[in-house]
Design a protein around this motif. Structure first.
Motif, PDB file in Angstrom:
ATOM      1  N   ALA A   1      59.137 -17.796  31.286  1.00 51.58           N
ATOM      2  CA  ALA A   1      58.354 -16.926  30.413  1.00 51.58           C
ATOM      3  C   ALA A   1      56.913 -17.349  30.189  1.00 51.58           C
ATOM      4  CB  ALA A   1      59.043 -16.798  29.059  1.00 51.58           C
ATOM      5  N   ASP A   2      56.614 -18.624  30.261  1.00 52.46           N
ATOM      6  CA  ASP A   2      55.302 -19.045  29.804  1.00 52.46           C
ATOM      7  C   ASP A   2      54.297 -19.385  30.904  1.00 52.46           C
ATOM      8  OD1 ASP A   2      56.418 -21.360  30.689  1.00 52.46           O
ATOM      9  OD2 ASP A   2      56.163 -22.467  28.822  1.00 52.46           O
ATOM     10  N   ALA A   3      54.590 -19.048  32.118  1.00 53.17           N
ATOM     11  CA  ALA A   3      53.694 -19.385  33.225  1.00 53.17           C
ATOM     12  C   ALA A   3      52.343 -18.707  33.086  1.00 53.17           C
ATOM     13  CB  ALA A   3      54.340 -18.998  34.546  1.00 53.17           C
ATOM     14  N   GLY A   4      51.319 -19.510  32.841  1.00 54.20           N
ATOM     15  CA  GLY A   4      49.961 -18.992  32.797  1.00 54.20           C
ATOM     16  C   GLY A   4      49.583 -18.232  31.550  1.00 54.20           C
ATOM     17  N   ILE A   5      50.431 -18.234  30.529  1.00 52.82           N
ATOM     18  CA  ILE A   5      50.142 -17.494  29.311  1.00 52.82           C
ATOM     19  C   ILE A   5      49.444 -18.421  28.324  1.00 52.82           C
ATOM     20  CG2 ILE A   5      51.170 -16.201  27.390  1.00 52.82           C
ATOM     21  CD1 ILE A   5      51.333 -14.882  30.183  1.00 52.82           C
ATOM     22  N   PRO A   6      48.353 -17.968  27.728  1.00 53.29           N
ATOM     23  CA  PRO A   6      47.668 -18.797  26.737  1.00 53.29           C
ATOM     24  C   PRO A   6      48.600 -19.148  25.584  1.00 53.29           C
ATOM     25  CG  PRO A   6      46.339 -16.886  27.312  1.00 53.29           C
ATOM     26  CD  PRO A   6      47.683 -16.703  27.944  1.00 53.29           C
ATOM     27  N   GLY A   7      48.611 -20.402  25.190  1.00 53.94           N
ATOM     28  CA  GLY A   7      49.467 -20.850  24.102  1.00 53.94           C
ATOM     29  C   GLY A   7      48.886 -20.510  22.743  1.00 53.94           C
ATOM     30  N   PRO A   8      49.606 -20.855  21.681  1.00 49.98           N
ATOM     31  CA  PRO A   8      49.170 -20.511  20.337  1.00 49.98           C
ATOM     32  C   PRO A   8      47.883 -21.210  19.915  1.00 49.98           C
ATOM     33  CG  PRO A   8      51.177 -21.826  20.300  1.00 49.98           C
ATOM     34  CD  PRO A   8      50.888 -21.488  21.721  1.00 49.98           C
ATOM     35  N   GLU A   9      47.504 -22.265  20.624  1.00 52.28           N
ATOM     36  CA  GLU A   9      46.273 -22.969  20.263  1.00 52.28           C
ATOM     37  C   GLU A   9      45.017 -22.224  20.726  1.00 52.28           C
ATOM     38  OE1 GLU A   9      47.266 -23.985  24.392  1.00 52.28           O
ATOM     39  OE2 GLU A   9      48.458 -23.924  22.579  1.00 52.28           O
TER      40      GLU A   9
ATOM     41  N   GLN B   1      58.747 -13.911  23.228  1.00 46.84           N
ATOM     42  CA  GLN B   1      57.365 -13.493  22.978  1.00 46.84           C
ATOM     43  C   GLN B   1      56.473 -13.861  24.153  1.00 46.84           C
ATOM     44  OE1 GLN B   1      57.359 -15.550  19.184  1.00 46.84           O
ATOM     45  NE2 GLN B   1      56.942 -13.612  18.144  1.00 46.84           N
ATOM     46  N   GLN B   2      56.689 -15.032  24.714  1.00 43.21           N
ATOM     47  CA  GLN B   2      55.930 -15.438  25.894  1.00 43.21           C
ATOM     48  C   GLN B   2      56.245 -14.525  27.081  1.00 43.21           C
ATOM     49  OE1 GLN B   2      53.573 -18.195  26.295  1.00 43.21           O
ATOM     50  NE2 GLN B   2      53.564 -17.632  24.131  1.00 43.21           N
TER      51      GLN B   2
ATOM     52  N   ALA C   1      61.288  -8.963  31.185  1.00 49.96           N
ATOM     53  CA  ALA C   1      60.932  -9.988  30.194  1.00 49.96           C
ATOM     54  C   ALA C   1      62.175 -10.710  29.677  1.00 49.96           C
ATOM     55  CB  ALA C   1      60.161  -9.358  29.039  1.00 49.96           C
ATOM     56  N   ILE C   2      63.245  -9.976  29.455  1.00 48.29           N
ATOM     57  CA  ILE C   2      64.481 -10.609  28.995  1.00 48.29           C
ATOM     58  C   ILE C   2      65.006 -11.565  30.056  1.00 48.29           C
ATOM     59  CG2 ILE C   2      66.897 -10.187  28.366  1.00 48.29           C
ATOM     60  CD1 ILE C   2      65.875  -7.537  27.041  1.00 48.29           C
ATOM     61  N   HIS C   3      64.984 -11.158  31.309  1.00 44.40           N
ATOM     62  CA  HIS C   3      65.426 -12.048  32.397  1.00 44.40           C
ATOM     63  C   HIS C   3      64.490 -13.258  32.520  1.00 44.40           C
ATOM     64  CE1 HIS C   3      68.780  -9.752  33.855  1.00 44.40           C
ATOM     65  NE2 HIS C   3      68.046  -8.673  34.076  1.00 44.40           N
TER      66      HIS C   3
END
Length: 173
Positions: A150-158, A85-86, A141-143
């Motif tokens: 996957a999570d570089a710079g992506i806003p987290g669930p909070e 998802q990230q 995205a799969i790679h």
């Protein structure tokens, strides 16, 4: 009455035994992340996991699933924090978004079996259809998820969903 487990919760469906899993999930359980696409098992929009295996939920009846464990997109993670998802967010995969839950579920099953898939593995295993044609982004995205990027710079669930777009690196002005 058919009994199995959905997203970690035991359920009993008082429906006709020949009811497709897709409709039991959507209509009886209210889990609408699993989408109806073609009804023939071709598009993959309805993909869920049955005992960890990617399965087209429009093609299996609830009677066939007695005692199994079902995971839907809602059960993949609580807070959009699954690596896929990230990665989907980081690679800007969705356009219309209709196929995305099934696509992510198919990809999650692939990564479980092959933690570092090749392009050929992805092409062979992910047979879901994307009417927007985002296949290069899906592969990326799969790679990304496989490599842990996957999570570089992506806003987290909070982060409040209303503010998430403004905080995503690619959307900053």
């Amino acid at each position: 009455m058919t009994k199995f487990t959905v997203n970690g919760n035991p359920v009993e469906f008082l429906m006709q035994p020949d009811t497709p899993l897709l409709w039991a999930l959507r209509d009886a359980a209210g889990l609408t992340g699993t989408k109806y696409g073609c009804g023939a098992g071709l598009c993959g929009a309805c993909t869920v996991h049955v005992d960890g295996k990617a399965t087209r939920s429009c093609q299996v009846t609830i009677a066939e699933l007695e005692g199994t464990f079902i995971t839907t997109i809602e059960g993949l993670s609580d807070n959009r924090d699954h690596p896929l998802q990230q990665a989907w967010i980081a690679a800007q995969v969705p356009q219309c978004g209709y196929c995305q839950s099934g696509m992510i579920m198919a990809a999650a099953a692939l990564l479980k079996d092959k933690p570092n898939p090749s392009d050929d593995d992805i092409n062979t295993t992910i047979t879901n259809l994307c009417r927007c044609g985002t296949y290069p982004r899906i592969r990326r995205a799969i790679h990304m998820a496989a490599s842990g990027r996957a999570d570089a710079g992506i806003p987290g669930p909070e982060v409040d969903a209303g503010e998430a777009a403004a905080r995503a690196p690619s959307l900053k002005g």
